[in-house]
Design a protein around this motif. Sequence first.
Motif, PDB file in Angstrom:
ATOM      1  N   LEU A  60     -10.167  -0.871  -3.879  1.00 23.17           N
ATOM      2  CA  LEU A  60     -10.205  -2.168  -3.216  1.00 23.17           C
ATOM      3  C   LEU A  60      -8.835  -2.379  -2.584  1.00 23.17           C
ATOM      4  N   VAL A  61      -8.821  -2.549  -1.279  1.00 16.54           N
ATOM      5  CA  VAL A  61      -7.560  -2.644  -0.549  1.00 16.54           C
ATOM      6  C   VAL A  61      -6.945  -4.023  -0.756  1.00 16.54           C
ATOM      7  N   GLN A  62      -5.653  -4.048  -1.103  1.00 15.69           N
ATOM      8  CA  GLN A  62      -4.966  -5.316  -1.382  1.00 15.69           C
ATOM      9  C   GLN A  62      -4.040  -5.704  -0.233  1.00 15.69           C
ATOM     10  N   GLN A  63      -2.792  -5.237  -0.306  1.00 14.72           N
ATOM     11  CA  GLN A  63      -1.826  -5.652   0.710  1.00 14.72           C
ATOM     12  C   GLN A  63      -0.725  -4.604   0.864  1.00 14.72           C
ATOM     13  N   ARG A  64       0.003  -4.749   1.978  1.00 17.34           N
ATOM     14  CA  ARG A  64       1.125  -3.862   2.263  1.00 17.34           C
ATOM     15  C   ARG A  64       2.385  -4.382   1.574  1.00 17.34           C
ATOM     16  N   GLN A  65       3.200  -3.453   1.058  1.00 20.94           N
ATOM     17  CA  GLN A  65       4.468  -3.834   0.434  1.00 20.94           C
ATOM     18  C   GLN A  65       5.422  -2.639   0.469  1.00 20.94           C
ATOM     19  N   THR A  66       6.562  -2.747  -0.148  1.00 21.51           N
ATOM     20  CA  THR A  66       7.511  -1.627  -0.199  1.00 21.51           C
ATOM     21  C   THR A  66       7.694  -1.183  -1.649  1.00 21.51           C
ATOM     22  N   SER A  67       8.135   0.069  -1.811  1.00 20.42           N
ATOM     23  CA  SER A  67       8.356   0.604  -3.160  1.00 20.42           C
ATOM     24  C   SER A  67       9.493   1.616  -3.113  1.00 20.42           C
ATOM     25  N   GLU A  68      10.228   1.717  -4.218  1.00 19.76           N
ATOM     26  CA  GLU A  68      11.306   2.702  -4.324  1.00 19.76           C
ATOM     27  C   GLU A  68      10.761   4.005  -4.896  1.00 19.76           C
ATOM     28  N   VAL A  69      11.127   5.111  -4.259  1.00 18.80           N
ATOM     29  CA  VAL A  69      10.743   6.425  -4.780  1.00 18.80           C
ATOM     30  C   VAL A  69      11.997   7.284  -4.872  1.00 18.80           C
ATOM     31  N   LEU A  70      11.943   8.289  -5.737  1.00 19.93           N
ATOM     32  CA  LEU A  70      13.065   9.196  -5.899  1.00 19.93           C
ATOM     33  C   LEU A  70      12.842  10.386  -4.971  1.00 19.93           C
ATOM     34  N   TYR A  71      13.731  10.544  -3.988  1.00 20.19           N
ATOM     35  CA  TYR A  71      13.574  11.602  -2.986  1.00 20.19           C
ATOM     36  C   TYR A  71      14.876  12.384  -2.909  1.00 20.19           C
ATOM     37  N   GLU A  72      14.835  13.664  -3.322  1.00 15.99           N
ATOM     38  CA  GLU A  72      16.019  14.523  -3.365  1.00 15.99           C
ATOM     39  C   GLU A  72      17.149  13.861  -4.162  1.00 15.99           C
ATOM     40  N   GLU A  73      16.761  13.353  -5.348  1.00 13.73           N
ATOM     41  CA  GLU A  73      17.673  12.716  -6.311  1.00 13.73           C
ATOM     42  C   GLU A  73      18.332  11.441  -5.772  1.00 13.73           C
ATOM     43  N   ARG A  74      17.743  10.888  -4.756  1.00 14.44           N
ATOM     44  CA  ARG A  74      18.242   9.602  -4.226  1.00 14.44           C
ATOM     45  C   ARG A  74      17.067   8.646  -4.105  1.00 14.44           C
ATOM     46  N   LYS A  75      17.347   7.376  -4.370  1.00 10.25           N
ATOM     47  CA  LYS A  75      16.302   6.368  -4.240  1.00 10.25           C
ATOM     48  C   LYS A  75      16.096   6.012  -2.765  1.00 10.25           C
ATOM     49  N   LYS A  76      14.826   5.930  -2.405  1.00 12.39           N
ATOM     50  CA  LYS A  76      14.486   5.622  -1.011  1.00 12.39           C
ATOM     51  C   LYS A  76      13.368   4.586  -0.992  1.00 12.39           C
ATOM     52  N   VAL A  77      13.469   3.586  -0.125  1.00 12.50           N
ATOM     53  CA  VAL A  77      12.445   2.543  -0.006  1.00 12.50           C
ATOM     54  C   VAL A  77      11.449   2.961   1.069  1.00 12.50           C
ATOM     55  N   ILE A  78      10.163   2.975   0.716  1.00  8.99           N
ATOM     56  CA  ILE A  78       9.122   3.326   1.696  1.00  8.99           C
ATOM     57  C   ILE A  78       8.040   2.254   1.702  1.00  8.99           C
ATOM     58  N   ASP A  79       7.263   2.216   2.805  1.00 13.85           N
ATOM     59  CA  ASP A  79       6.125   1.306   2.917  1.00 13.85           C
ATOM     60  C   ASP A  79       4.933   1.890   2.166  1.00 13.85           C
ATOM     61  N   VAL A  80       4.300   1.060   1.364  1.00 15.24           N
ATOM     62  CA  VAL A  80       3.133   1.504   0.589  1.00 15.24           C
ATOM     63  C   VAL A  80       2.020   0.468   0.707  1.00 15.24           C
ATOM     64  N   PHE A  81       0.841   0.883   0.258  1.00 11.75           N
ATOM     65  CA  PHE A  81      -0.311  -0.003   0.253  1.00 11.75           C
ATOM     66  C   PHE A  81      -0.729  -0.237  -1.194  1.00 11.75           C
ATOM     67  N   ALA A  82      -0.752  -1.483  -1.593  1.00  7.47           N
ATOM     68  CA  ALA A  82      -1.206  -1.808  -2.955  1.00  7.47           C
ATOM     69  C   ALA A  82      -2.722  -1.864  -2.975  1.00  7.47           C
ATOM     70  N   CYS A  83      -3.333  -1.110  -3.910  1.00 10.74           N
ATOM     71  CA  CYS A  83      -4.791  -1.078  -4.037  1.00 10.74           C
ATOM     72  C   CYS A  83      -5.170  -1.176  -5.511  1.00 10.74           C
ATOM     73  N   GLU A  84      -6.455  -1.466  -5.707  1.00 13.53           N
ATOM     74  CA  GLU A  84      -7.009  -1.396  -7.058  1.00 13.53           C
ATOM     75  C   GLU A  84      -8.007  -0.248  -7.095  1.00 13.53           C
ATOM     76  N   GLN A  85      -7.751   0.723  -7.961  1.00 17.14           N
ATOM     77  CA  GLN A  85      -8.716   1.807  -8.121  1.00 17.14           C
ATOM     78  C   GLN A  85      -9.849   1.316  -9.000  1.00 17.14           C
ATOM     79  N   ILE A  86     -11.087   1.573  -8.534  1.00 19.99           N
ATOM     80  CA  ILE A  86     -12.270   1.138  -9.293  1.00 19.99           C
ATOM     81  C   ILE A  86     -12.635   2.239 -10.289  1.00 19.99           C
ATOM     82  N   LEU A  87     -12.488   1.942 -11.568  1.00 20.17           N
ATOM     83  CA  LEU A  87     -12.904   2.864 -12.617  1.00 20.17           C
ATOM     84  C   LEU A  87     -14.254   2.416 -13.159  1.00 20.17           C
TER      85      LEU A  87
END
Length: 561
Positions: free
Chosen positions: A390-417
């Motif tokens: 279920l598609v929610q909304q766009r937001q940002t998230s920090e990820v570890l990329y080559e041992e450095r933190k990087k902010v990227i655009d992500v999509f928040a969703c709910e996985q239906i189990l």
Amino acid sequence: MASTLEKFIHSLDPRALPRVLQIQSGIYFQGSIYEMFGNECCLSTGEVIKVIGFKINKLIASICENNEVSRVSAKVELPLNFPGLYKVVADKTPYGSIEEITRKVSIGPARFGHPCFYSPEDIKLARFTIKNGEQITFNSVEEVNGTMAVNCDVVRNNRSHSFTLPLSQEGKFYECEDDQIYTLKEIAEWKIPKCRNRIVKLSNTLHMWDSSNPLPENFDGCLILTPVYEVQAVMKFRKDIVHILSDLDVEVKDITDCYDISSFLQPLSLEDVFERTSKEFPMVAEIMEGPSGSQKPYNFLYTGKEIVIYKKYQATRILASEIRSDSPKRHFLIPMSYKGKFKRRPREFPTAYDLEIARSEKEQLHVVATKAFDFPHKELFSVSVGDQFLVQQRQTSEVLYEERKKVIDVFACEQILSDTYKKVLLPMYMEGDFVEVIHDKKQYQLSEICKEFPLPFNVKVSVRDLSVEEDVLAAVPGLQFEEEITDSYLLISSTSSPVESWEIPVYRLNMSVHLLSKKVQTVVPPATKTTVEEISEEQYYMVRRYENQTLHPPPRPPKKP
């Protein structure tokens, strides 16, 4: 001064039309019946005709073996739909001025209408200097501060620099090499300069060769193309348009400057009629040349028929395309008055970014993944085929990329189990495939869809339009409503039986009329009948191109880190 018809048409600037010609001499000097495309005309010495247009009808190809232009082995006639793709060989003869280029080379808004030239010498302008050998793209011709000029640009360091060159600019201008490939029809329409031939090379070998093919088997040389034009003309005592080939063996003399051109019937295209002021409507007209073919609903528009043109206006249409994986697709323009009903069909989303575009406040978007996608970041969710979200909304998230933190655009969703929901994050650059899951079984009118949902939107006809004899949309298994467009129309009816009026498209119906001095019996048009218009692939791209000129492109999807 007399010249052959062929020589006159080859040197004629379309902007100088119409021209009045007098037949001087030729094999038709006694006056004989000449038939072309079902039109008969008598061309006798002294006959006067008014040329209102011309276009390339076919090509005479001189076959050059081993790419040697000086060695011509044979000449053959090629129709414009002759198969194969061709590369254009750059003309080695320079042009002496910008004015000569605009007179002889096609420059326009279409994608083929941007020829490129270079100068062997620097050209100094007010703002900067065009360097010798630098590629100059010609985009359009227009008046700038009272002087006719060409809008141009050059690309330096991946940046485009725009400027204008006046038509009076002189020098040597050579055609640039062209790495594109074209069909013969495209070359005929855009790539053959006036008063010049065009050398082309076959880019791909013809898959099917037989004895009827005019080119030699396994031919890989070059062709020198010479155009033969179809001339559209009006004769003094005829109410239709005659068509004459330019290679007709007659001599003509241009007498435009000493002849009363108003003594001829004045053919008007639908564009000419549309340019008239609103006060001039309604008007009565007679069709001089009807649309080609007998496509419905325009098969009643034949030569000689009298019609009433009530008004000109802009009308809204929905541009729709058939949903199918293979090509060619069918394309339609659907009027807002369409009375059928539609049911929703699942949409497909090639990236997570497309989910953001399709998301609406009205309902939550439910999708299923049809392609697996693994992410190297533990903060993001790896997708498997069959996962539902279920598609929610766009937001940002920090990820570890080559041992450095990087902010990227992500999509928040709910996985239906099976018995719960799990919050997950999908990156916007994700190249997964998603298909929409439809829960809505409601039937919609066209106006409801346009009001409640963002386009593009997938549907199928559930109830056909019963107000028309044949609903062409009902037989199409699926449609994608692509965008809402505004187009130009004329409202017309027959003078003999004004029971109903019709909308006819101004820019897609090739038709000529001349106005009559008759009074319109009823100023109020009868009931208007609008129909779904099926358009060709070429018309589809023209509609989208002109419509999209007023729209801002969407932002680019985020790049993968």
